[in-house]
Write an enzyme that holds these catalytic residues in place. Structure first.
Site, PDB file in Angstrom:
ATOM      1  CG  PHE A 194      -1.981   1.116   1.431  1.00  0.00           C
ATOM      2  CD1 PHE A 194      -3.052   0.856   0.936  1.00  0.00           C
ATOM      3  CD2 PHE A 194      -1.457   1.936   2.330  1.00  0.00           C
ATOM      4  CE1 PHE A 194      -3.996   2.065   1.031  1.00  0.00           C
ATOM      5  CE2 PHE A 194      -2.303   3.288   2.486  1.00  0.00           C
ATOM      6  CZ  PHE A 194      -3.783   3.255   1.785  1.00  0.00           C
ATOM      7  CG  LEU A 196      -1.487   7.374   1.772  1.00  0.00           C
ATOM      8  CD1 LEU A 196      -2.242   7.984   0.456  1.00  0.00           C
ATOM      9  CD2 LEU A 196      -2.587   7.147   2.798  1.00  0.00           C
ATOM     10  CB  THR A 197       3.980   7.503   3.679  1.00  0.00           C
ATOM     11  OG1 THR A 197       2.692   6.863   4.587  1.00  0.00           O
ATOM     12  CG2 THR A 197       4.499   8.389   4.367  1.00  0.00           C
ATOM     13  CB  SER A 201       2.118  13.797   2.317  1.00  0.00           C
ATOM     14  OG  SER A 201       2.052  12.437   1.725  1.00  0.00           O
ATOM     15  CD1 TRP A 229      10.497   5.382   6.019  1.00  0.00           C
ATOM     16  CD2 TRP A 229       8.810   6.850   6.583  1.00  0.00           C
ATOM     17  NE1 TRP A 229      11.117   6.440   6.566  1.00  0.00           N
ATOM     18  CE2 TRP A 229      10.034   7.376   6.753  1.00  0.00           C
ATOM     19  CE3 TRP A 229       7.551   7.360   6.884  1.00  0.00           C
ATOM     20  CZ2 TRP A 229      10.179   8.665   7.379  1.00  0.00           C
ATOM     21  CZ3 TRP A 229       7.723   8.572   7.502  1.00  0.00           C
ATOM     22  CH2 TRP A 229       8.831   9.401   7.837  1.00  0.00           C
ATOM     23  CD  GLU A 441      -2.675  -0.279   8.727  1.00  0.00           C
ATOM     24  OE1 GLU A 441      -4.134  -0.238   9.064  1.00  0.00           O
ATOM     25  OE2 GLU A 441      -2.172  -1.432   8.630  1.00  0.00           O
ATOM     26  CG  ASP A 445      -0.301  11.839  18.389  1.00  0.00           C
ATOM     27  OD1 ASP A 445       0.073  12.187  19.696  1.00  0.00           O
ATOM     28  OD2 ASP A 445       0.748  11.105  17.737  1.00  0.00           O
TER      29      ASP A 445
END
Length: 632
Positions: A194, A196-197, A201, A229, A441, A445
């Protein structure tokens, strides 16, 4: 109806100006962030008839449909299937897999990966027609619990593959996409990741800079992205990648919108960096992945151009319960080690389990496990029953479970003393592995903000409905009387809500504490909306505490439900569960009261302001501002 009564109702219901309720359409720094924007919720997230316990909590209402009785969704056949899987999986992790060796060598051996594939571990929820086991969420939870008890590194590899890696295809894929990709993914022949990072961002997914542009012939997108990552990033054969794509809106105006793509490593231009050196989960491959002018066929877009946020958030929301389940397994194993040591270790002439401090540690560890496990199986069961509105509950289970597991394993090491610090016990590896769960995921926070703001949006929409009705009171008397009655009972201290009919008589005190906490919570939310309006979005000191209170109240309701079932069905552990439930609810109610007092306290508001100033001075100085006590 006498006019005086109408005026009294109106007086009770005044909630301020229209801007007060503008929370339903937030505009703020995190408006593009994946975890706090209404744009990224599921289509059902703002329905006013939601039966979500957590959402209704923000309105001060105790909605019991999804929490009582404690759900049991497995059919006899599903139970038999699960029982047939549990023993082989348990045996594999105790007799075949070596978690310590995997950690030391920073790799999952091929023979282990092949064995996992043969067991069907890579396609637990993939339909059987696509070579998967076709398990439901509750069955999945039970199996990942076993993985979490033995090897979190393998757990991450499996989760990155199926919980998020190809979950987009499973949830939103076209029949053609599913037929093409799922069969080899389910067997482990192909591994998924996956993506996304990015370097710029993390939690703010809206700031991603990856771009994809449609080719002139309209047959493919040209993708350029740098993702960091990425779990399974160096070994994956297939990636779910998110990038900005120019999309025209209904007015013909072109804007960049996030889009999800299925990208094969075999496509030209896909490369990955070396494995990252990490604090924990060492055997799980984590790497940077590069996509340079990659041609992605248009048929590999998931759910259409511009639907990327919806896809990403549904993937993450859908998978979070599994994290709580896995970590409940981790806690169960750690607690067992602590119990064994405490029952054998003798100091000062007594076994250490006879000392009050050790007894308190063990009891609290058990309660944290009980809450986490209860959350995991309540959320999974509700998903299996068809609920689409579980986002807050799933987020709560992830936050609570990851922090509870850290606390439990840390205390297990403390009970074991010097032995716990040694690598031979395995606890130090587990503690290292656990640290990432509060980060990935959705950092805890950000998820606390997600819990608070999603709930506030729901409460704000309810208040806005009342406010609109006030403009034409004669046509909306039913709605106004309902809202007025609720507010009157708050003012005079008489509750119309009761959990007595749902809980066992031995738990009535705990139920009363839960109801009071829920109502006080709703009053606090309404007060904050009136006080801050749409500006509540920027009040993170307050939102953090509101999120904590919501987490504690949800924990109270799930243990009430589970302990009630144990008592009603006369389980062997019923009295034990009753004790845990009563202790948990008693202490949680005190914490909730403290959180809600702090969000209403002018003294605490002053402290929040002072802490913000302290932080600002630290950033300005670039180091600690206070000097050394010796002066040099």
């Amino acid at each position: 109806m006498p006019i005086s009564i109408n005026r009294n109702i109106l007086r009770l219901l005044r909630v301020g100006s229209n801007s007060t309720l503008a929370i339903t359409k937030p505009r703020h720094r995190f408006s593009a962030a994946a975890f706090v924007s209404a744009r990224h919720m599921s289509d059902d997230s703002h329905k006013m008839d939601s039966t979500s316990f957590a959402k209704n909590l923000f309105r001060g209402q105790v909605e019991v449909e999804h929490v009582f009785p404690f759900p049991n969704v497995l059919s006899e056949e599903q139970t038999e299937t699960l029982e047939a899987l549990v023993d082989p999986v348990e045996k594999f992790f105790t007799e075949v897999n070596d978690a310590t060796k995997n950690d030391e060598q920073c790799v999952i051996p091929d023979k282990i990966m092949n064995a996992l594939g043969e067991m069907g571990a890579f396609g637990l929820q993939v339909p059987q027609e696509f070579n998967g086991l076709g398990l439901n969420n509750t069955q999945y939870a039970r199996l990942v619990e076993i993985v979490g008890a033995h090897d979190l590194g393998i757990g991450i590899a499996l989760g990155a593959h199926q919980s998020i890696g190809f979950k987009g295809i499973l949830l939103f894929g076209t029949p053609e996409q599913k037929q093409k990709y799922l069969p080899t993914l389910a067997t482990g022949e192909k591994i998924a990741a996956f993506c996304l990072t990015e370097p710029s961002s993390g939690s703010d997914a809206g700031s991603i800079r990856s771009k994809a542009v449609l080719s002139p012939d309209g047959k493919h997108y040209i993708l350029n992205a740098n993702k960091i990552w990425i779990s399974n990033g160096g070994v994956a054969d297939l990636f779910t990648v998110f990038a900005q794509v120019p999309v025209k809106d209904k007015n013909g105006i072109e804007q960049n919108q996030v889009t999800a793509f299925i990208v094969e490593r075999a496509f030209t231009g896909v490369t990955s960096g070396p494995p990252e050196k990490k604090m924990g989960i060492n055997c799980s491959n984590t790497a940077e992945v590069f996509f340079d002018d990659v041609k992605v066929p248009v048929e590999n877009v998931i759910s259409g151009p511009g639907a990327g946020f919806k896809v990403a958030m549904n993937i993450l929301n859908n998978g979070r319960f599994g994290m709580a389940a896995a970590l409940s397994g981790t806690m169960r194993a750690a607690i067992k080690q602590a119990i064994e040591h405490a029952s054998q270790r003798e100091q000062f002439g007594q076994k250490i389990h006879e000392y009050g401090m050790i007894q308190e540690k063990l009891a609290r560890m058990a309660m944290l496990h009980y809450v986490t496990e209860s959350m995991a199986y309540m959320v999974s069961a509700n998903m299996d029953r068809g609920s689409k509105d579980f986002q807050i509950e799933a987020a709560i289970s992830k936050v609570f479970g990851s922090e509870a597991a850290w606390n439990v394993v840390d205390e297990a090491i403390q009970i074991c003393g010097g032995m716990g610090f040694m690598r031979s016990t395995g606890l130090e590896r587990v503690l290292r592995d656990l640290r990432i769960f509060r980060i990935f995921e959705g950092t805890n926070d950000i998820l606390r903000l997600f819990v608070a703001l999603t709930g506030i949006q729901y409460a704000g929409a309810s208040l806005k409905e009342v406010q609109t009705a006030l403009r034409h009171p004669a046509n909306n008397l039913g709605l106004l009387f309902e809202a007025g009655a609720k507010k009157i009972t708050r003012i005079v201290g008489i509750s119309q809500q009761s959990l007595a009919e749902h809980v066992h008589p031995e738990l009535l005190t705990a139920a009363s504490l839960t109801r009071i906490a829920a109502e006080d919570f709703g009053v606090s939310v309404e007060s904050l909306l009136i006080r801050y309006g749409k500006n509540i979005i920027g009040e993170q000191f307050l939102l953090h505490r509101l999120g904590n209170a919501a987490i504690d109240i949800y924990a109270m309701i799930v243990v009430l439900s589970r302990a009630t079932r144990a008592l009603n069905e006369n389980h062997p552990s019923a009295k034990y569960e009753e004790r845990m439930c009563n202790v948990w609810c008693s202490e949680a109610s005190d914490r909730v009261a403290a959180y809600l007092t702090s969000v209403r306290s002018s003294q605490q508001t002053g402290n929040f302001r002072r802490m913000a100033q302290i932080s600002s001075e630290l950033i300005k100085a670039g180091e600690l501002v206070h000097g050394h006590p010796l002066g040099f």
